[in-house]
Write a protein that holds these residues in place. Structure first.
Motif, mmCIF file in Angstrom:
data_model
loop_
_atom_site.group_PDB
_atom_site.id
_atom_site.type_symbol
_atom_site.label_atom_id
_atom_site.label_comp_id
_atom_site.label_asym_id
_atom_site.label_seq_id
_atom_site.Cartn_x
_atom_site.Cartn_y
_atom_site.Cartn_z
ATOM 1 N N ALA A 66 1.508 7.072 6.493
ATOM 2 C CA ALA A 66 0.493 6.406 7.312
ATOM 3 C C ALA A 66 -0.360 5.473 6.468
ATOM 4 O O ALA A 66 -0.688 4.363 6.893
ATOM 5 N N GLN A 67 -0.727 5.917 5.269
ATOM 6 C CA GLN A 67 -1.521 5.069 4.382
ATOM 7 C C GLN A 67 -0.744 3.811 4.005
ATOM 8 O O GLN A 67 -1.308 2.717 3.964
ATOM 9 N N ALA A 68 0.538 3.962 3.745
ATOM 10 C CA ALA A 68 1.365 2.799 3.408
ATOM 11 C C ALA A 68 1.453 1.845 4.593
ATOM 12 O O ALA A 68 1.388 0.622 4.421
ATOM 13 N N ALA A 69 1.588 2.398 5.798
ATOM 14 C CA ALA A 69 1.656 1.553 6.992
ATOM 15 C C ALA A 69 0.364 0.783 7.179
ATOM 16 O O ALA A 69 0.377 -0.408 7.501
ATOM 17 N N VAL A 70 -0.749 1.445 6.956
ATOM 18 C CA VAL A 70 -2.049 0.778 7.088
ATOM 19 C C VAL A 70 -2.198 -0.286 6.005
ATOM 20 O O VAL A 70 -2.650 -1.398 6.275
ATOM 21 N N ALA A 71 -1.807 0.045 4.781
ATOM 22 C CA ALA A 71 -1.937 -0.903 3.671
ATOM 23 C C ALA A 71 -1.099 -2.164 3.917
ATOM 24 O O ALA A 71 -1.518 -3.262 3.571
ATOM 25 N N ASN A 72 0.043 -1.999 4.550
ATOM 26 C CA ASN A 72 0.914 -3.148 4.816
ATOM 27 C C ASN A 72 0.448 -3.971 6.007
ATOM 28 O O ASN A 72 0.867 -5.092 6.191
#
Length: 136
Positions: A66-72
């Motif tokens: 989820a953090q990676a999705a938000v960061a992208n």
């Protein structure tokens, strides 16, 4: 490296042992464990700890994804807004009218809204292209 025949024999033995264990009743498993002096409570605690650790690991994996999705995607939905334009929308929101349109009860004429809700509502109005009275 084991020969192919030996590997096949080992696989067959493994499958037979697994089938044997899976076909046993709980009572038979417990009786054999007691015969072998197995610490049932200790094994239960270890098993529960393993499950808890697996749950935490899975949750951490979901969090990282989820953090990676938000960061992208963090800046894909940013609405540019200056303070003056925000103030105009805020004033219109508080009066309950945007041009000739009355705001619905969902907007509550800006009363009872938190600052965050008010900001999001104004961002939505800008994003939807709802003009201010002086822009019509």
């Amino acid at each position: 490296m084991p020969e192919k025949g030996k590997a096949t024999d080992m696989e067959a033995l493994r499958e037979a042992l697994i089938d044997d264990i899976l076909s046993m009743t709980e009572e038979k498993i417990l009786a054999e464990a007691k015969e072998d002096n197995v610490d049932l409570d200790g094994n239960l605690r270890k098993t529960k700890a393993l499950f808890d650790q697996a749950k935490k690991s899975a949750a951490k994996g979901k969090l990282k994804a989820a953090q990676a999705a938000v960061a992208n995607n963090v800046f894909s939905n940013v609405v540019p807004m200056d303070r003056e334009r925000f103030a105009k929308y805020d004033a219109a929101l508080r009066t309950g009218k945007i041009g000739t349109s009355e705001l619905t009860l969902a907007a509550r004429n800006g009363s009872g809204l938190s600052e965050e809700d008010r900001r999001k509502l104004i961002e939505d109005m800008i994003e939807l292209g709802i003009p201010l009275p002086d822009e019509e």
